[in-house]
Motif scaffolding. Sequence first.
Motif, PDB file in Angstrom:
ATOM      1  N   ARG A   1       0.794  -1.230   0.000  1.00  0.00           N
ATOM      2  CA  ARG A   1       0.000   0.000   0.000  1.00  0.00           C
ATOM      3  C   ARG A   1       0.827   1.282   0.000  1.00  0.00           C
ATOM      4  O   ARG A   1       0.358   2.321  -0.468  1.00  0.00           O
ATOM      5  CB  ARG A   1      -0.922   0.014   1.232  1.00  0.00           C
ATOM      6  CG  ARG A   1      -2.040  -0.996   1.182  1.00  0.00           C
ATOM      7  CD  ARG A   1      -3.111  -0.572   0.221  1.00  0.00           C
ATOM      8  NE  ARG A   1      -4.258  -1.472   0.251  1.00  0.00           N
ATOM      9  CZ  ARG A   1      -5.405  -1.210  -0.374  1.00  0.00           C
ATOM     10  NH1 ARG A   1      -5.535  -0.085  -1.035  1.00  0.00           N
ATOM     11  NH2 ARG A   1      -6.394  -2.080  -0.316  1.00  0.00           N
ATOM     12  N   ILE A   2       2.053   1.223   0.511  1.00  0.00           N
ATOM     13  CA  ILE A   2       2.835   2.451   0.682  1.00  0.00           C
ATOM     14  C   ILE A   2       4.098   2.439  -0.184  1.00  0.00           C
ATOM     15  O   ILE A   2       4.262   3.280  -1.076  1.00  0.00           O
ATOM     16  CB  ILE A   2       3.211   2.661   2.159  1.00  0.00           C
ATOM     17  CG1 ILE A   2       1.938   2.754   3.026  1.00  0.00           C
ATOM     18  CG2 ILE A   2       4.034   3.932   2.313  1.00  0.00           C
ATOM     19  CD1 ILE A   2       1.052   3.926   2.705  1.00  0.00           C
ATOM     20  N   PHE A   3       4.985   1.505   0.064  1.00  0.00           N
ATOM     21  CA  PHE A   3       6.313   1.567  -0.538  1.00  0.00           C
ATOM     22  C   PHE A   3       6.296   1.265  -2.035  1.00  0.00           C
ATOM     23  O   PHE A   3       6.875   2.020  -2.829  1.00  0.00           O
ATOM     24  CB  PHE A   3       7.251   0.610   0.182  1.00  0.00           C
ATOM     25  CG  PHE A   3       7.382   0.895   1.648  1.00  0.00           C
ATOM     26  CD1 PHE A   3       7.401   2.199   2.113  1.00  0.00           C
ATOM     27  CD2 PHE A   3       7.478  -0.127   2.580  1.00  0.00           C
ATOM     28  CE1 PHE A   3       7.517   2.491   3.464  1.00  0.00           C
ATOM     29  CE2 PHE A   3       7.603   0.145   3.932  1.00  0.00           C
ATOM     30  CZ  PHE A   3       7.612   1.456   4.369  1.00  0.00           C
ATOM     31  N   LEU A   4       5.651   0.180  -2.427  1.00  0.00           N
ATOM     32  CA  LEU A   4       5.642  -0.187  -3.849  1.00  0.00           C
ATOM     33  C   LEU A   4       4.872   0.825  -4.700  1.00  0.00           C
ATOM     34  O   LEU A   4       5.378   1.251  -5.754  1.00  0.00           O
ATOM     35  CB  LEU A   4       5.079  -1.594  -4.019  1.00  0.00           C
ATOM     36  CG  LEU A   4       5.151  -2.189  -5.427  1.00  0.00           C
ATOM     37  CD1 LEU A   4       6.602  -2.201  -5.904  1.00  0.00           C
ATOM     38  CD2 LEU A   4       4.567  -3.593  -5.448  1.00  0.00           C
ATOM     39  N   PRO A   5       3.653   1.266  -4.296  1.00  0.00           N
ATOM     40  CA  PRO A   5       3.006   2.332  -5.082  1.00  0.00           C
ATOM     41  C   PRO A   5       3.804   3.627  -5.106  1.00  0.00           C
ATOM     42  O   PRO A   5       3.853   4.315  -6.134  1.00  0.00           O
ATOM     43  CB  PRO A   5       1.654   2.526  -4.370  1.00  0.00           C
ATOM     44  CG  PRO A   5       1.396   1.236  -3.680  1.00  0.00           C
ATOM     45  CD  PRO A   5       2.740   0.737  -3.257  1.00  0.00           C
ATOM     46  N   GLY A   6       4.446   3.972  -3.983  1.00  0.00           N
ATOM     47  CA  GLY A   6       5.279   5.172  -3.970  1.00  0.00           C
ATOM     48  C   GLY A   6       6.441   5.059  -4.937  1.00  0.00           C
ATOM     49  O   GLY A   6       6.792   6.029  -5.629  1.00  0.00           O
ATOM     50  N   LEU A   7       7.064   3.886  -5.008  1.00  0.00           N
ATOM     51  CA  LEU A   7       8.169   3.677  -5.938  1.00  0.00           C
ATOM     52  C   LEU A   7       7.708   3.829  -7.383  1.00  0.00           C
ATOM     53  O   LEU A   7       8.364   4.503  -8.196  1.00  0.00           O
ATOM     54  CB  LEU A   7       8.765   2.290  -5.706  1.00  0.00           C
ATOM     55  CG  LEU A   7       9.838   1.832  -6.706  1.00  0.00           C
ATOM     56  CD1 LEU A   7      11.050   2.762  -6.672  1.00  0.00           C
ATOM     57  CD2 LEU A   7      10.251   0.389  -6.427  1.00  0.00           C
ATOM     58  N   LEU A   8       6.586   3.219  -7.719  1.00  0.00           N
ATOM     59  CA  LEU A   8       6.074   3.306  -9.088  1.00  0.00           C
ATOM     60  C   LEU A   8       5.694   4.732  -9.460  1.00  0.00           C
ATOM     61  O   LEU A   8       5.955   5.186 -10.585  1.00  0.00           O
ATOM     62  CB  LEU A   8       4.874   2.370  -9.250  1.00  0.00           C
ATOM     63  CG  LEU A   8       5.161   0.870  -9.071  1.00  0.00           C
ATOM     64  CD1 LEU A   8       3.885   0.062  -9.205  1.00  0.00           C
ATOM     65  CD2 LEU A   8       6.202   0.397 -10.084  1.00  0.00           C
ATOM     66  N   ASN A   9       5.108   5.473  -8.522  1.00  0.00           N
ATOM     67  CA  ASN A   9       4.739   6.857  -8.814  1.00  0.00           C
ATOM     68  C   ASN A   9       5.966   7.747  -8.977  1.00  0.00           C
ATOM     69  O   ASN A   9       5.979   8.657  -9.817  1.00  0.00           O
ATOM     70  CB  ASN A   9       3.840   7.396  -7.699  1.00  0.00           C
ATOM     71  CG  ASN A   9       2.480   6.738  -7.693  1.00  0.00           C
ATOM     72  OD1 ASN A   9       2.073   6.113  -8.670  1.00  0.00           O
ATOM     73  ND2 ASN A   9       1.762   6.857  -6.590  1.00  0.00           N
ATOM     74  N   CYS A  10       7.003   7.497  -8.186  1.00  0.00           N
ATOM     75  CA  CYS A  10       8.240   8.270  -8.337  1.00  0.00           C
ATOM     76  C   CYS A  10       8.906   7.975  -9.673  1.00  0.00           C
ATOM     77  O   CYS A  10       9.425   8.895 -10.337  1.00  0.00           O
ATOM     78  CB  CYS A  10       9.193   7.967  -7.190  1.00  0.00           C
ATOM     79  SG  CYS A  10       8.655   8.599  -5.578  1.00  0.00           S
ATOM     80  N   LEU A  11       8.886   6.727 -10.097  1.00  0.00           N
ATOM     81  CA  LEU A  11       9.444   6.393 -11.410  1.00  0.00           C
ATOM     82  C   LEU A  11       8.640   7.058 -12.522  1.00  0.00           C
ATOM     83  O   LEU A  11       9.218   7.511 -13.530  1.00  0.00           O
ATOM     84  CB  LEU A  11       9.463   4.875 -11.594  1.00  0.00           C
ATOM     85  CG  LEU A  11      10.429   4.099 -10.697  1.00  0.00           C
ATOM     86  CD1 LEU A  11      10.293   2.595 -10.941  1.00  0.00           C
ATOM     87  CD2 LEU A  11      11.864   4.536 -10.930  1.00  0.00           C
ATOM     88  N   THR A  12       7.328   7.121 -12.345  1.00  0.00           N
ATOM     89  CA  THR A  12       6.494   7.827 -13.326  1.00  0.00           C
ATOM     90  C   THR A  12       6.853   9.307 -13.385  1.00  0.00           C
ATOM     91  O   THR A  12       6.901   9.908 -14.469  1.00  0.00           O
ATOM     92  CB  THR A  12       5.016   7.660 -12.965  1.00  0.00           C
ATOM     93  OG1 THR A  12       4.695   6.270 -12.900  1.00  0.00           O
ATOM     94  CG2 THR A  12       4.124   8.328 -13.998  1.00  0.00           C
ATOM     95  N   GLY A  13       7.121   9.907 -12.213  1.00  0.00           N
ATOM     96  CA  GLY A  13       7.532  11.306 -12.191  1.00  0.00           C
ATOM     97  C   GLY A  13       8.863  11.524 -12.891  1.00  0.00           C
ATOM     98  O   GLY A  13       9.054  12.530 -13.600  1.00  0.00           O
ATOM     99  N   ILE A  14       9.805  10.595 -12.726  1.00  0.00           N
ATOM    100  CA  ILE A  14      11.103  10.716 -13.393  1.00  0.00           C
ATOM    101  C   ILE A  14      10.934  10.642 -14.911  1.00  0.00           C
ATOM    102  O   ILE A  14      11.517  11.444 -15.668  1.00  0.00           O
ATOM    103  CB  ILE A  14      12.059   9.626 -12.890  1.00  0.00           C
ATOM    104  CG1 ILE A  14      12.399   9.853 -11.415  1.00  0.00           C
ATOM    105  CG2 ILE A  14      13.335   9.596 -13.721  1.00  0.00           C
ATOM    106  CD1 ILE A  14      13.242   8.750 -10.804  1.00  0.00           C
ATOM    107  N   ILE A  15      10.132   9.692 -15.365  1.00  0.00           N
ATOM    108  CA  ILE A  15       9.914   9.542 -16.806  1.00  0.00           C
ATOM    109  C   ILE A  15       9.228  10.786 -17.376  1.00  0.00           C
ATOM    110  O   ILE A  15       9.616  11.295 -18.451  1.00  0.00           O
ATOM    111  CB  ILE A  15       9.078   8.281 -17.085  1.00  0.00           C
ATOM    112  CG1 ILE A  15       9.867   7.032 -16.689  1.00  0.00           C
ATOM    113  CG2 ILE A  15       8.678   8.212 -18.555  1.00  0.00           C
ATOM    114  CD1 ILE A  15       9.077   5.748 -16.796  1.00  0.00           C
ATOM    115  N   SER A  16       8.232  11.303 -16.666  1.00  0.00           N
ATOM    116  CA  SER A  16       7.540  12.502 -17.134  1.00  0.00           C
ATOM    117  C   SER A  16       8.481  13.700 -17.207  1.00  0.00           C
ATOM    118  O   SER A  16       8.430  14.506 -18.155  1.00  0.00           O
ATOM    119  CB  SER A  16       6.366  12.803 -16.202  1.00  0.00           C
ATOM    120  OG  SER A  16       5.711  14.000 -16.584  1.00  0.00           O
TER     121      SER A  16
END
Length: 251
Positions: free
Chosen positions: A152-167
Amino acid sequence: MSSVAPHRTATAKSHSSKTGKPVSRHPSATTAPASHHPDQTQTRPGNPHRATSQMDTKYVNMLLALDGIPRMHNLLASFFTWILLAGFVLFPGTFTSLQNINASTEVEQRLVNAVAHVPLFVIAWICCGIGAAGMCWLWWRWMYNYVWLVNRIFLPGLLNCLTGIISTLVNVFGVQHGEFTATSKSTIVVTSAGALVSGLLTLYYSLWKLRRVKKKHDEQIGKERAGTHGEGRVEMIKRKAQEKQPEAGMV
């Protein structure tokens, strides 16, 4: 009928005179069960040969505790991770476009490094702050449920941060022609730091803490498999420890 009763009375008296012990004529006068104090509770002795219950493992307790976590906290976890992603997505909108700017003079160079939309830049930072603070609070609130934290916290946070880097990289190479400005550099630093922290926590909890708990569960109960259609299947690792020992004196 009247002659039978005196005969029984005489027989009882003669029996008591021979043995020296009084004989009671009523069944209620026989041995009665000892009374217990109302505060005393009787417990059934445990069976030493009982197989280990699946409720005795920490891993199963974590899985069962997932249903006990309030739904509001699950919604808040989704909201905080989403609003963190929203802040990362808003950052590239504050980048200055270099299509019509040739940074040859000092003034033009300042325009390149300036923030195009200051209110949007502030909103992006507020969204990131709210998301990060909320995730840290939920991490502290449910710190002992490793399964919930990872999912609920760490894995979704990691994926969202990677999305921010790509964007951010897409906007840098698409709008700014590969030139990193002060705003894009700060955005890359923030998103990369979030991805690094989330990734390390995901690896630590999933590969270390949760793996140790799961390994101990497998040693006590058995290795759990999903099965062909998700019906669940347990493969015994230490079958001898789970088998009932024959009682003494029994073949």
